[in-house]
Structure formats: structure tokens, C-alpha cells
Write a protein that holds these residues in place. Structure first.
Motif, mmCIF file in Angstrom:
data_model
loop_
_atom_site.group_PDB
_atom_site.id
_atom_site.type_symbol
_atom_site.label_atom_id
_atom_site.label_comp_id
_atom_site.label_asym_id
_atom_site.label_seq_id
_atom_site.Cartn_x
_atom_site.Cartn_y
_atom_site.Cartn_z
ATOM 1 N N GLY A 111 70.537 11.929 52.265
ATOM 2 C CA GLY A 111 69.612 11.657 51.166
ATOM 3 C C GLY A 111 68.229 11.230 51.633
ATOM 4 O O GLY A 111 67.860 11.419 52.800
ATOM 5 N N PRO A 112 67.446 10.603 50.733
ATOM 6 C CA PRO A 112 66.058 10.246 51.050
ATOM 7 C C PRO A 112 65.920 9.040 51.972
ATOM 8 O O PRO A 112 64.825 8.741 52.448
ATOM 9 C CB PRO A 112 65.462 9.936 49.675
ATOM 10 N N GLY A 113 67.027 8.341 52.222
ATOM 11 C CA GLY A 113 66.951 7.158 53.080
ATOM 12 C C GLY A 113 66.470 5.928 52.330
ATOM 13 O O GLY A 113 66.080 5.995 51.164
ATOM 14 N N ILE A 114 66.480 4.799 53.034
ATOM 15 C CA ILE A 114 66.063 3.516 52.457
ATOM 16 C C ILE A 114 65.073 2.854 53.406
ATOM 17 O O ILE A 114 65.351 2.708 54.597
ATOM 18 C CB ILE A 114 67.277 2.580 52.247
ATOM 19 N N ASP A 115 63.935 2.475 52.887
ATOM 20 C CA ASP A 115 62.961 1.764 53.703
ATOM 21 C C ASP A 115 63.578 0.451 54.196
ATOM 22 O O ASP A 115 64.151 -0.300 53.406
ATOM 23 C CB ASP A 115 61.712 1.464 52.859
ATOM 24 N N PRO A 116 63.510 0.172 55.512
ATOM 25 C CA PRO A 116 64.133 -1.048 56.057
ATOM 26 C C PRO A 116 63.735 -2.332 55.342
ATOM 27 O O PRO A 116 64.508 -3.286 55.308
ATOM 28 C CB PRO A 116 63.665 -1.058 57.520
ATOM 29 N N LYS A 117 62.559 -2.367 54.729
ATOM 30 C CA LYS A 117 62.129 -3.602 54.066
ATOM 31 C C LYS A 117 62.970 -3.901 52.814
ATOM 32 O O LYS A 117 62.924 -5.019 52.279
ATOM 33 C CB LYS A 117 60.649 -3.533 53.691
ATOM 34 N N TYR A 118 63.742 -2.901 52.349
ATOM 35 C CA TYR A 118 64.574 -3.101 51.169
ATOM 36 C C TYR A 118 66.035 -3.369 51.513
ATOM 37 O O TYR A 118 66.878 -3.469 50.608
ATOM 38 C CB TYR A 118 64.499 -1.874 50.251
ATOM 39 N N PHE A 119 66.382 -3.472 52.798
ATOM 40 C CA PHE A 119 67.782 -3.620 53.193
ATOM 41 C C PHE A 119 68.449 -4.831 52.540
ATOM 42 O O PHE A 119 69.585 -4.758 52.073
ATOM 43 C CB PHE A 119 67.908 -3.720 54.717
ATOM 44 N N SER A 120 67.757 -5.964 52.523
ATOM 45 C CA SER A 120 68.366 -7.173 51.945
ATOM 46 C C SER A 120 68.390 -7.119 50.421
ATOM 47 O O SER A 120 69.254 -7.719 49.782
ATOM 48 C CB SER A 120 67.593 -8.420 52.407
ATOM 49 N N LEU A 121 67.469 -6.366 49.839
ATOM 50 C CA LEU A 121 67.357 -6.311 48.376
ATOM 51 C C LEU A 121 68.489 -5.513 47.745
ATOM 52 O O LEU A 121 68.972 -5.852 46.663
ATOM 53 C CB LEU A 121 66.008 -5.700 47.995
ATOM 54 N N ILE A 122 68.945 -4.432 48.418
ATOM 55 C CA ILE A 122 69.883 -3.507 47.784
ATOM 56 C C ILE A 122 71.245 -4.135 47.504
ATOM 57 O O ILE A 122 72.000 -3.616 46.691
ATOM 58 C CB ILE A 122 70.074 -2.232 48.635
ATOM 59 N N PHE A 123 71.586 -5.247 48.169
ATOM 60 C CA PHE A 123 72.889 -5.877 47.956
ATOM 61 C C PHE A 123 72.834 -6.990 46.914
ATOM 62 O O PHE A 123 73.821 -7.680 46.695
ATOM 63 C CB PHE A 123 73.437 -6.437 49.274
ATOM 64 N N LYS A 124 71.670 -7.160 46.264
ATOM 65 C CA LYS A 124 71.545 -8.199 45.242
ATOM 66 C C LYS A 124 71.922 -7.646 43.873
ATOM 67 O O LYS A 124 71.826 -6.443 43.612
ATOM 68 C CB LYS A 124 70.117 -8.767 45.213
ATOM 69 N N LEU A 125 72.310 -8.559 42.982
ATOM 70 C CA LEU A 125 72.754 -8.185 41.646
ATOM 71 C C LEU A 125 71.621 -7.537 40.853
ATOM 72 O O LEU A 125 70.492 -8.038 40.839
ATOM 73 C CB LEU A 125 73.255 -9.429 40.911
ATOM 74 N N PHE A 126 71.920 -6.405 40.197
ATOM 75 C CA PHE A 126 71.015 -5.688 39.294
ATOM 76 C C PHE A 126 69.822 -5.045 39.990
ATOM 77 O O PHE A 126 68.857 -4.680 39.333
ATOM 78 C CB PHE A 126 70.481 -6.607 38.171
ATOM 79 N N GLN A 127 69.864 -4.918 41.321
ATOM 80 C CA GLN A 127 68.721 -4.354 42.022
ATOM 81 C C GLN A 127 68.916 -2.861 42.237
ATOM 82 O O GLN A 127 69.934 -2.417 42.744
ATOM 83 C CB GLN A 127 68.523 -5.049 43.371
#
Length: 396
Positions: free
Chosen positions: A332-348
Motif C-alpha cells: 500500500g501507500p505506507g505510513i509516514d514514521p511520524k505517525y507510528f505512535s498515533l495509529i495505535f491510539k483510539l479513534f485515530q
């Protein structure tokens, strides 16, 4: 006398310009969970939670565009809702957060695009959310007071048999957690019935009027139905999240290939998606339902957010003595490393819910389940050429 700082330890105002904040993790988590529920249940575009310090109001948490509130509104101790003339109109709620002792901790302020006030049902839900947040603050302070008191320590030393104070504290913390889970479940159930009724009515009206209304109105109907479906998904995911701690932990011996066959049917994986599993039919000894929930959420995430015409997902079992290490890689399009911690949070979610339907709970559920069973999850991506999620699930 207790003051606001004693409930929100770590917040202090050095002077009118200089604010220091080092909130306790429990308080920060409570603030984030409270704010996320408000944003999603009331479809708010922005939110601010402010503390009522003696010198002035101090913002502890914010999400979305900045909210500017007149000082006169914050000084008022009563619930306030208003319509601000914009295009579209903005509906604003300013609600004081008050303890049972009548100490005003601060204010909750949120905005959403609307030209109508809250319904009585929405007010009850808002009141329940605030009471739950206030109870967490009160219970946490009481616990800290006990832990820090000499009486508490002397009681610990005097107890020789039976239930110790530590045991009671653990049970009390568990009760708090259970009450939060129960609240989420009840709130979700109470919202499901009227939401289903609204959806059915809209569908009936749409069917009756689809040949009479212009295309623009039909598109608006579809937009409302889409939002209703989204709320249904959100409520179901909230229920799943609240049940994590009571998940069936029955262990089974099963291969990744067999788990995927079951998940494939549940997700109805499109024929355009290619899934390759490299596990040599090795048998895993795992708590099946929690593990399958994690596996299913990661596969669903890899499919849902893939922007390629022919998505490819590679699933590999990596040899290890301590863990079942499973790598799930997509193109897929991948995930910017700066969002790594954000993606495991509720409703993100990293994409608009209008572009990709989703509640933002799936990865949070997967992460919490893995941690509950003593494992961990990692993500690797350059933000361009796909992503790899690695599960470390402990072996018995």
C-alpha cells in the motif's frame, strides 16, 4: 482545602506567560479518552479542555481548529450551548467540569457544524461522560492520598492475614476499569436503538422519494445514511473495545493458514487482493479468539487502506524460541514514521473517514490485546512503499 492543582498534578503557572505541564500518565490518558469519546459521539470538529487555575484558565487538551471563548462564558458555572453565525453555522457547547464537592476543575468546550441544540438524549450522554471523567479524577486523588498517608503505610505493616490494603487497591483499580468498560457498553447499547430507527426511517423516505427529489437532495440523503452507517460501525467497535478484558482465552493448536481461511470468509476478501502466507503450516499454541481478532484487524487494515489496483499482502512466520513472530507486509501507500505512535491510539485514522470508512479502533484493539498477553507490535515503513506490521506473541 483541596484545589484544582491537587486533582491535576503537574500543571502550574509560573507567571501569566509561562505554563508548565507534566501531567500524570493516568490523567493524560483520561483526558484523551474523554476527548475522543466527545469528538466521535457528538461528531465534533474541535474540542478544548481547560483547567480552572487561580491565575487563569489553562488549556490541558485540544483537538481540531482553535476555539476562542470569551472570558465571561468561562466564568459562568452553568451549562451553555449556542449557535454561532457562520457558513455553515457552528454549534458550541461550554460545559463546566464540577466535582461533587462543588470545586470547578475546569471546562469542556466543543464545536460542530449544526444549527440545532443538543437533544435531551445527547445531554444525558454528555452528562454521563463528564460524571465518569470526574469520578476518575476523584478516585485517583483518593488513591494517591491513601498511598501517601502515614496511616496507609502503618495499616500495611499491621495486616498479617486476610486481604491486605494492596489487594483492596488492586480490586478498586480493577473495579474502576470494569466500570469504564461497562459504561462504554451501556452507552453504545443505548445509542444503537435510536440510531437503527433513524437509519430505517431515512431509508424508507429515500425509497419513497428517490424519483421525486433532485439529484442534489438524493446525494444529501446518501451522505446522511453514510454517517449513520459509520456511527453503527463505531458503536460496534466500541463494544468490542469494552469487551477486550473479558475475551475468551481458550487455547487451541492451529496454523496461520487455517486462521486466515476463517478470516478470509469473515472479511470477504476481494478477488483482486493477493495474500501469500509463508508459515509451512506450523502449528501455533495460542488463545484463538484474541489472536484471531488481532490477525483479522491487521489484514482488514492492510486491505482497506491499500490504494493499488492489485493489493498484495505477505504474511510470514519468523522462527523464534520465545515468540510467535508474524510479519504482515502490504504494498500500500505506507505510513509516514511520524505517525507510528498515533495509529495505535483510539479513534485515530490517517485518512478522512469520507475517503476510507473506519472507526479508528481496529489497530488500538489489536495493540491492547497483544499487550494484555505480554507481547508487542511494531510497524516499519518509509511512508511510500508499503508497511510491515510485526506481531510478537509470547509462546507458553
Amino acid at each position: 482545602m483541596p484545589n484544582v492543582e491537587s486533582y491535576l498534578e503537574g500543571v502550574s503557572l509560573i507567571d501569566e506567560q509561562q505554563l508548565t505541564t507534566s501531567l500524570d500518565n493516568d490523567i493524560q490518558t483520561s483526558l484523551e479518552s474523554f476527548a475522543e469519546l466527545i469528538l466521535n459521539i457528538f461528531d465534533a470538529s474541535s474540542i478544548s479542555i481547560a483547567a480552572n487555575l487561580p491565575q487563569r484558565a489553562v488549556e490541558l487538551y485540544k483537538s481540531g481548529p482553535k476555539i476562542t471563548v470569551a472570558k465571561e462564558q468561562l466564568s459562568d458555572d452553568v451549562f451553555n450551548e449556542s449557535i454561532i453565525e457562520h457558513d455553515p453555522k457552528i454549534f458550541r457547547v461550554v460545559s463546566p467540569i464540577i466535582l461533587p464537592s462543588n470545586l470547578k476543575v475546569g471546562w469542556l468546550v466543543f464545536e460542530r457544524a449544526s444549527d440545532s441544540l443538543l437533544t435531551e438524549k445527547e445531554k444525558l450522554i454528555l452528562n454521563s461522560l463528564q460524571k465518569n471523567f470526574v469520578n476518575q479524577l476523584v478516585q485517583r486523588k483518593n488513591l494517591l492520598d491513601k498511598i501517601n498517608s502515614s496511616k496507609f503505610h502503618s495499616t500495611i505493616s499491621e495486616l498479617k492475614e486476610g486481604e491486605t490494603e494492596k489487594d483492596r487497591l488492586i480490586k478498586k483499580l480493577q473495579k474502576m476499569s470494569d466500570e469504564l468498560d461497562e459504561f462504554t457498553s451501556i452507552a453504545s447499547h443505548d445509542l444503537k436503538s435510536p440510531l437503527n430507527a433513524i437509519k430505517r426511517l431515512l431509508e424508507w423516505i429515500y425509497d419513497d422519494c428517490k424519483d421525486l427529489l433532485p439529484q442534489e437532495h438524493l446525494e444529501n440523503f446518501q451522505l446522511v445514511l453514510s454517517r449513520t452507517n459509520r456511527m453503527q460501525v463505531l458503536l460496534e467497535d466500541l463494544l468490542s473495545y469494552s469487551r477486550i478484558n473479558s475475551c475468551d482465552s481458550t487455547r487451541e493448536n492451529i496454523s496461520l493458514e487455517s486462521i486466515y481461511q476463517n478470516v478470509e470468509q469473515i472479511l470477504e476478501v476481494p478477488q483482486t487482493v493477493t495474500v501469500d502466507i509463508h508459515a509451512n503450516n506450523e502449528v501455533l499454541d495460542i488463545p484463538l479468539i484474541p489472536f484471531k481478532t488481532v490477525f483479522q484487524n491487521l489484514i482488514s487494515n492492510a486491505i482497506k487502506h491499500n490504494n493499488k489496483e492489485h493489493p498484495v499482502i505477505d504474511i510470514s512466520l519468523i522462527p523464534s524460541n520465545q515468540y510467535y513472530i508474524i510479519e504482515i507486509t502490504d504494498n500500500g501507500p505506507g505510513i509516514d514514521p511520524k505517525y507510528f505512535s498515533l495509529i495505535f491510539k483510539l479513534f485515530q485514522t490517517l485518512q478522512s473517514r469520507d475517503d476510507v470508512e473506519g472507526s479508528g479502533i481496529g489497530l488500538c484493539i489489536a495493540n491492547k490485546l497483544i499487550i494484555n498477553y505480554g507481547g508487542k507490535i511494531e510497524v516499519a515503513s518509509d511512508g511510500k512503499l508499503g508497511s510491515t506490521f510485526t506481531i510478537y506473541w509470547p509462546k507458553v
